[in-house]
Design a protein around this motif. Structure first.
Motif, short mmCIF file in Angstrom:
data_model
loop_
_atom_site.label_atom_id
_atom_site.label_comp_id
_atom_site.label_asym_id
_atom_site.label_seq_id
_atom_site.Cartn_x
_atom_site.Cartn_y
_atom_site.Cartn_z
N MET A 217 46.39 23.76 21.95
CA MET A 217 46.98 25.00 21.12
C MET A 217 46.06 25.17 19.95
SD MET A 217 49.48 26.98 21.91
CE MET A 217 50.16 28.31 21.09
N ASP A 218 45.99 24.26 19.36
CA ASP A 218 45.23 24.12 17.92
C ASP A 218 43.75 24.92 18.25
OD1 ASP A 218 47.29 23.10 16.67
OD2 ASP A 218 46.46 20.85 16.53
N LEU A 219 43.22 24.55 19.12
CA LEU A 219 41.70 25.11 19.54
C LEU A 219 42.00 26.65 19.63
CD1 LEU A 219 38.68 24.87 20.07
CD2 LEU A 219 39.54 24.45 22.35
N LEU A 220 42.74 26.95 20.53
CA LEU A 220 43.01 28.30 20.67
C LEU A 220 43.49 29.38 19.52
CD1 LEU A 220 44.65 28.07 24.24
CD2 LEU A 220 42.19 28.87 23.85
N THR A 221 44.36 28.59 18.76
CA THR A 221 45.05 29.33 17.61
C THR A 221 43.98 29.40 16.47
OG1 THR A 221 46.13 27.58 16.93
CG2 THR A 221 47.29 29.30 18.25
N ASN A 222 42.97 28.23 16.18
CA ASN A 222 41.85 28.25 15.33
C ASN A 222 40.74 28.15 16.04
OD1 ASN A 222 43.91 28.10 13.00
ND2 ASN A 222 44.66 26.50 14.34
N PRO A 223 39.99 29.27 16.46
CA PRO A 223 38.86 29.08 17.00
C PRO A 223 37.66 29.37 16.32
CG PRO A 223 39.66 31.29 17.36
CD PRO A 223 40.68 30.53 16.78
N GLY A 224 37.86 29.64 15.09
CA GLY A 224 36.74 29.75 13.79
C GLY A 224 35.91 31.10 14.30
N ASP A 225 34.66 31.05 14.43
CA ASP A 225 33.91 31.98 14.70
C ASP A 225 33.07 31.96 16.14
OD1 ASP A 225 32.87 34.42 13.83
OD2 ASP A 225 30.90 33.61 13.57
N MET A 226 34.02 30.88 17.06
CA MET A 226 33.32 31.06 18.46
C MET A 226 33.68 32.09 19.33
SD MET A 226 34.26 26.87 19.39
CE MET A 226 35.98 26.92 18.96
N THR A 227 32.40 32.33 19.92
CA THR A 227 32.53 33.64 20.93
C THR A 227 33.31 33.23 22.14
OG1 THR A 227 30.82 32.81 22.39
CG2 THR A 227 30.24 34.26 20.45
N GLU A 228 33.94 34.20 22.85
CA GLU A 228 34.79 33.98 23.98
C GLU A 228 34.17 32.92 24.97
OE1 GLU A 228 37.12 36.48 27.55
OE2 GLU A 228 35.83 37.35 26.13
N GLN B 61 29.50 19.67 16.53
CA GLN B 61 30.08 20.71 17.14
C GLN B 61 30.16 21.67 15.58
OE1 GLN B 61 30.67 21.80 20.24
NE2 GLN B 61 30.86 23.84 19.39
N ALA B 62 30.73 20.93 14.52
CA ALA B 62 30.98 21.71 13.69
C ALA B 62 29.66 22.12 12.96
CB ALA B 62 31.76 20.75 12.36
N LEU B 63 28.81 21.28 12.92
CA LEU B 63 27.43 21.56 12.47
C LEU B 63 26.66 22.71 13.22
CD1 LEU B 63 25.95 18.14 11.60
CD2 LEU B 63 26.69 19.76 10.03
N LYS B 64 27.20 22.93 14.68
CA LYS B 64 26.64 23.86 15.36
C LYS B 64 27.44 25.01 15.20
CE LYS B 64 26.19 23.26 19.81
NZ LYS B 64 26.44 22.67 21.21
N ASP B 65 28.79 24.93 14.78
CA ASP B 65 29.49 26.13 14.45
C ASP B 65 28.97 26.63 13.06
OD1 ASP B 65 30.70 25.76 16.63
OD2 ASP B 65 32.68 24.71 15.80
N GLU C 256 31.89 30.76 24.18
CA GLU C 256 31.99 29.30 23.59
C GLU C 256 33.29 28.59 23.48
OE1 GLU C 256 28.09 30.15 20.51
OE2 GLU C 256 30.31 30.64 19.94
N LEU C 257 34.31 29.45 23.34
CA LEU C 257 35.69 28.96 23.31
C LEU C 257 36.20 28.49 24.76
CD1 LEU C 257 38.26 28.52 21.59
CD2 LEU C 257 38.84 30.90 22.36
N ALA C 258 35.71 29.14 25.64
CA ALA C 258 35.79 28.65 26.97
C ALA C 258 35.43 27.33 27.27
CB ALA C 258 35.69 29.74 28.06
N ASP C 259 34.12 27.54 26.94
CA ASP C 259 33.29 25.97 27.01
C ASP C 259 34.17 24.95 26.28
OD1 ASP C 259 31.63 27.30 28.57
OD2 ASP C 259 29.92 27.48 27.36
N ARG C 260 34.33 25.16 25.20
CA ARG C 260 35.03 24.16 24.45
C ARG C 260 36.28 23.67 24.67
NH1 ARG C 260 34.45 19.80 21.91
NH2 ARG C 260 35.94 19.41 20.08
#
Length: 502
Positions: A312-323, A458-462, A325-329
């Protein structure tokens, strides 16, 4: 009308519940009768075999020879078939059937309660998922829309109509994707909940079955002891008279009669004790496994809740990830969670097996001590009976008294020795557990470190991805600016040429 229908529905549910209760009570009573018949059938077969063995029993070398005690044994066994004993056993067995049936009904009700509670939890959790996900979807859409509108207010004057329309369409698509993602996540959470509740139901019922097996086992052991006590009381009451009657008829050595008659009851006591220990062992193992399974199930529920919150935290706070990238994460996280659960379940199986092993040393000591205590009691009974019915045989009385004292001393030594051994064994087990816990803790720390490193990467990549996108946007803005300047210059040049023509 609606109130009448509601009352009718309540009445129907109540009647259905009463029918189910009556059916359960009937089925439980039938099961109890069948179970008791099987128990009594086995006991009768054992008694028959023990009676045969008692008559054929070879006495010790000191008391060898003759058939003394045979008539007394027959008289005692015949008294066990009297109408009085049969009626006592019948009354007792009817009471035992009722107790078993009550326990069986309780077990059925406990199982139904687990199912009802889990179903109620499922309904409540589904409503919470609907409410929370819908609220979160509205909040996120409103937040993203507000952020977009604010950005557009600041940059609207700097962009052309074509660029404005393109960004608006892109925003609409992003909002639609966000809403769709949230709906998909809601369905995923509901499916996870369904699987989670099914697994919980399966585990809780399995644990309950272990508890019920132990509870019924202890009740059956208690009932068997009650039936044996009726027979034992009758045998004790008839022993002295039967021996004296045979002795009057010239049955031979009183000492051999005493030994053989008491030996018959003692043999039955020993067999019954072993059966009781067998039931006690099975019940103790079932209880230990059930207790550990319950403890691990509680911990498993907490782990599942933590995993759900992480998604839930990932989905509500995806940062600047594309759709994508979010799906992969999200897939990476789900794979990680699956492995966590698999490892947890493997450890659970190990802990349940260990819980069983941990109770066995103490149980073995307890049973060994009970065997020695019974042996001491039987030897004292034999010595007392010899003293009472054959006072002239002082040597035999002394022999059995000495053996009883020896058995008591042996029991004391055994208890002291085994308690020391048990204490040492428990210390070894504790040390092994500490080592295992330390190994698990070290492994968890290594996995946590690996996870933290993964999160850092992951944070550095983001961050890098964010910089690249910001650079792309800056480049786009610069291009748009240059295009606007070109268009402005072209418009000014056109206006100048038109002025010259005029």
């Amino acid at each position: 009308m609606a109130e009448h229908e509601a009352n009718q529905e309540k009445l129907k549910l109540k009647l259905d519940s009463q029918k189910d209760q009556q059916k359960n009570a009937l089925m439980a009573k039938l099961a109890a009768k069948k179970r008791l018949r099987q128990e009594v059938k086995v006991e009768d077969a054992v008694h028959k075999e023990l009676n045969h063995v008692s008559k054929q029993q070879v006495t010790t070398k000191a008391l060898a020879g003759g058939e003394e005690g045979g008539k007394a044994i027959d008289d005692i066994n015949a008294s066990l078939e009297s109408e009085e004993i049969k009626n006592k056993l019948k009354t007792l067995q009817e009471n035992q059937i009722d107790r078993q049936a009550e326990l069986e009904v309780k077990h059925l009700e406990d199982e139904e309660k687990i199912k009802r509670d889990i179903e109620a939890d499922g309904e409540k959790a589904n409503k919470e998922i609907d409410s929370e996900m819908d609220d979160e979807k509205k909040r996120l859409i409103a937040q993203r829309d507000a952020e977009f509108q604010k950005e557009m207010m600041l940059k609207r004057k700097q962009m052309g109509e074509e660029e404005y329309e393109r960004l608006m369409e892109q925003h609409r698509l992003e909002m639609a994707r966000l809403a769709d993602n949230m709906e998909q996540e809601k369905m995923r959470q509901k499916k996870v909940l369904e699987d989670r509740l099914a697994e919980r139901r399966k585990r809780q019922i399995a644990s309950l079955k272990d508890k019920q097996e132990a509870e019924m086992g202890r009740e059956l052991a208690k009932q068997q002891m009650e039936r044996e006590q009726v027979l034992e009381k009758q045998m004790r009451g008839k022993e002295r008279g039967a021996i004296q009657e045979e002795a009057k008829e010239g049955g031979g050595s009183v000492e051999q009669m005493v030994y053989r008659v008491l030996r018959q009851r003692h043999l039955k006591e020993t067999v019954n004790q072993e059966e009781q220990m067998k039931r006690d062992r099975a019940a103790a193992i079932a209880e230990a496994r059930s207790k550990m399974a319950d403890q691990r199930q509680t911990e498993r529920e907490k782990l599942l809740a933590a995993q759900q919150q992480e998604i839930m935290d990932l989905l509500t706070n995806p940062g600047d990830m594309t759709e994508e990238e979010l799906a992969d994460r999200k897939e990476d996280l789900l794979r990680q969670h699956k492995k966590q659960l698999s490892d947890f379940d493997k450890i659970t199986a190990q802990k349940i097996e260990q819980a069983e092993k941990d109770i066995l040393p103490g149980l073995d000591v307890k049973h060994a001590h009970e065997r020695l205590a019974l042996k001491e009691k039987q030897l004292r009974e034999l010595a007392d009976a010899m003293r009472d019915m054959s006072p002239a045989e002082e040597e035999l009385v002394k022999k059995y008294t000495d053996e009883a004292n020896k058995a008591a001393a042996e029991a004391k030594r055994f208890r002291e020795t085994k308690m020391r051994e048990l204490k040492d064994q428990m210390e070894r087990i504790k040390a092994e557990k500490r080592k295992q816990d330390e190994d698990r803790r070290r492994k968890m720390q290594e996995e946590l470190k690996a996870l933290e490193d993964d999160i850092q990467r992951q944070a550095l990549k983001d961050e890098q991805r964010l910089k690249e996108r910001e650079a792309e946007r800056e480049q786009l803005r610069q291009q748009q600016k240059e295009e606007r300047e070109k268009r402005l210059k072209a418009e000014l040049a056109g206006e100048s040429d038109e002025a010259k023509k005029r």
